[in-house]
Every structure is written in C-alpha cells, then in structure tokens.
Design a protein around this motif. Structure first.
Motif, PDB file in Angstrom:
ATOM      1  N   PRO A  54       0.760  -1.186  -0.221  1.00  0.00           N
ATOM      2  CA  PRO A  54      -0.157   0.107  -0.218  1.00  0.00           C
ATOM      3  C   PRO A  54       0.942   1.145   0.183  1.00  0.00           C
ATOM      4  O   PRO A  54       1.822   1.142   0.319  1.00  0.00           O
ATOM      5  CB  PRO A  54      -1.020  -0.366   0.756  1.00  0.00           C
ATOM      6  N   THR A  75      -3.784  -2.280   4.690  1.00  0.00           N
ATOM      7  CA  THR A  75      -4.964  -2.278   4.095  1.00  0.00           C
ATOM      8  C   THR A  75      -5.234  -3.707   5.683  1.00  0.00           C
ATOM      9  O   THR A  75      -4.562  -4.300   6.650  1.00  0.00           O
ATOM     10  CB  THR A  75      -4.069  -3.192   2.854  1.00  0.00           C
ATOM     11  N   ARG A 111      -8.918  -4.472  -6.417  1.00  0.00           N
ATOM     12  CA  ARG A 111      -8.242  -3.737  -6.697  1.00  0.00           C
ATOM     13  C   ARG A 111      -7.067  -3.788  -7.317  1.00  0.00           C
ATOM     14  O   ARG A 111      -6.718  -3.770  -8.085  1.00  0.00           O
ATOM     15  CB  ARG A 111      -7.206  -3.677  -5.057  1.00  0.00           C
TER      16      ARG A 111
END
Length: 378
Positions: A165, A171, A204
């Motif tokens: 991240p 996360t 994602r």
C-alpha cells in the motif's frame, strides 16, 4: 450435500499473521472474527470437521507443526491465509511474515512458502484448497510478477495478492472478508464461483488474482520461456552479463529461468537444479561467497533428494564447490552459520579428496574458538 464434495470429515486451518510494528502492511488478524462467524461447514467444505486458528503467531516452527498436522489428516483440507509476503534477499525465497518478522530476520522468523508447498505435496491430488489474501513487499511483488506463485499440481489455490500500500498504510484482508460475507449469507458456491464473487467485490487495480494454480492479471504465471532476448540459448548471455559486472541483471535472468523450469518440470527436476547451480556460479562471479555456498548446498540437497548417489560426479562437484566457496567467506559469523550444514553434507558426500570433512570441522572449531579468525582451512 451443499457444503462439500465428500462425507469425510474435513479440516480448516486459519492462519492470519503480519509483523508487529512499522513493518506491518496488513491487519491480517482482523478477518478471523469474521470467519469465525461463518458456518463451520463452509470453511471445511464438509458436513463435519475441525477448525484450527492461528492469530499472529511468532514462531515459524510452531506454525510448521500446525500445518504438518493439518496436512497429515486424511480428509479434505482448506487453508485460509491472511498476511504479507516478504523476500529473503540472501536466498531469494518468499516467506509469509509472522509477528516477529523483520526484513533482516525473515529467514528465521517467517514461514517459507517452500515449506508450505513441501508439506502439502504428499496429499492426495484434489483434496487441498488454499484461499489467500496477501500483501507483498515491493521486492516480493517484483519476484511474483516475474515468476508467479504456485504450490504444485493437485492443489487448488484461489485468492488475491496486492502490491504494498502507498504511504505506509495498513490494509485490511478484504478478499477473505468478502469470502466470509458470502458464506455468512448462507451460500457455499463452488470454489471458482466463490472466488469470482469475492474478487468482483474487492478488485483493486494492479492486484494479482489467483485461480487454481495460475496467477491472473496483470502478470499470469507463464510456462513459456521467460525472456525472448535469451530464448535461443540463455546461458551465454547471462554469463556475459555477469562477467561485464551486471550482476543483478544476470541473477534476475537466471532466477526467471529457474522459475520457468520449476513451473514446467517441477521443483526437483534436473532442469530446475541446473538453473539453481547457474545461480550459485553467478553468486561466485559477483563475489558473494556466502550466497554461492548456500546455493551450492541447496543444489546438493536437491540432487540427493532426486536420489542421485553420494558418489555421483555431479553431487560431488556441487559439494566441492560449496566447500570451496565456504572457505572464501570472510565474515566469521556467516562462516559459522554455514559451517554445520556443510559438515552434514560432507559426511554424506565425502568426495574424492581425503580429509575434506575433517577440514571443515577444523575450520569451524577454529571459528568458534577464535571468532575473528578466518583461515583457508586446507
């Protein structure tokens, strides 16, 4: 039956782990309470079974023992892994980080992915399923992109691997949270459908999604040759790069070809062992005697595992090269670390030179008696 494909009792092992402190990229244990609220049969995919939970464990041997026990059960096995992947830069091995893992101690405090593959390999094909939600450190992410991430034939592997991240954020394991949400709704769809539903909920940009034994977009695990520039005969180009001083590039090419050989022929195949030995020689050319020694010892282990005889010329040559590189290690601590393993290999593969085992033992004793002493030994 709706919860599985067999009446035999199943086992589900839930492992959620990530380093404590600033090295943590994912709050892995956050998903355990959500999974615990699911019908047990959803996790085991059987009508009856056992659920084992490991939350932020600290000891790799303890985790290995639990995995080994689960792998020894005769019924279906489901492993649910949430955490982060880190790379042991010395050996190039991927590990699942545990609570005490740091970049410098990952080899001793993380769970090697190869250990997991080894424990699951003897199981009956089709009886093992992994659902994973993992975040990779930057160097590990690059390695997975180049080589993929598999556990071998006969093992169903589904899930998500995300890049690190941005801005040091931590996360959540959103893929497994989505899986748990589906199960808590009362649905237990087939694995491929379950994966598709969960992936659609949390996709994602840039993440890798695992389906069965292949890595999907953006970089699917490939079985074709890994680099067109060296496809005809890769070794001369790799050695030329190393001799020109481009050691990182040469090592990267060799690692990719080794990964291709592993995917195409198997980890213990002759092709994979040959590329392991190429990497060992590249480490020698780069002046990394300790790394070269480790890789040559790994090659000896691999050849013996392939049931090559201790007096096989290739086995003897590999242990001789490991011995030679160990003598060139100038860091006393590293030499002491590598010495006992080399002694063990020398006892199994004494070689053609009389007194080789005793020579290693003498130098190792000297290193322990005089910690700063570094002698050639022979």
């Amino acid at each position: 039956m709706s919860t599985g494909e067999t009446n035999a009792p199943g086992t589900a092992l839930l492992l959620a782990a990530a380093p404590v402190g600033k090295g943590r990229l994912i709050d892995a244990a956050r998903v355990l309470s959500t999974l615990a609220a699911c019908p047990p049969g959803s996790l085991t995919r059987t009508a009856a079974g056992t659920i084992v939970e490991l939350a932020d464990p600290t000891d790799q041997q303890t985790v290995l023992t639990r995995i080994r026990a689960a792998a020894a059960t005769p019924g279906p096995l489901t492993l649910l892994l949430a955490g982060q992947l880190q790379l042991d830069t010395r050996q190039g091995a991927i590990h699942m980080a545990l609570a005490r893992t740091t970049p410098s101690t990952v080899r001793y405090t993380g769970l090697p992915w190869a250990w997991l593959a080894s424990e699951l390999k003897p199981r009956r094909p089709g009886s093992t399923t992994l659902l994973v939600d993992l975040v990779a450190t930057a160097d590990t992410w690059q390695r997975i992109g180049a080589e993929g991430l598999t556990l071998g034939p006969g093992i169903a592997l589904y899930g998500r691997i995300a890049p690190p991240p941005r801005r040091q954020r931590v996360t959540d394991p959103v893929y497994l949270q989505a899986v748990a949400s589906i199960w808590r709704s009362g649905l237990t769809p087939p694995l491929a459908e379950l994966h598709a539903k969960a992936a659609a909920q949390v996709g994602r940009p840039g993440a890798l999604f695992l389906t069965a034994e292949a890595v999907s977009a953006p970089v699917p695990a490939r079985r074709e040759q890994p680099d067109a520039e060296t496809a005809a005969d890769p070794l001369p180009a790799i050695l030329a790069a190393a001799r020109a001083g481009h050691h990182d590039h040469a090592a990267s090419l060799a690692a990719r070809w080794e990964g291709w050989a592993v995917q195409s022929y198997g980890r213990g195949s002759a092709q994979a062992v040959q590329w392991l030995e190429v990497r060992a020689d590249l480490a020698r050319i780069a002046g990394d005697a300790a790394g070269s020694c480790e890789l040559w010892m790994a090659a000896v282990d691999a050849r013996l595992t392939r049931r090559q005889a201790p007096d096989d010329p290739d086995v003897e040559a590999a242990v001789d090269r490991a011995h030679h590189q160990w003598q060139a290690v100038r860091d006393a601590a590293r030499a002491r670390e590598l010495g006992p393993r080399l002694v063990g290999l020398r006892r199994r593969v004494p070689g053609r030179r009389p007194g080789a085992t005793e020579a290693v033992q003498r130098r190792l004793e000297l290193l322990h008696t005089l910690p700063q002493a570094l002698t050639g030994g022979r």
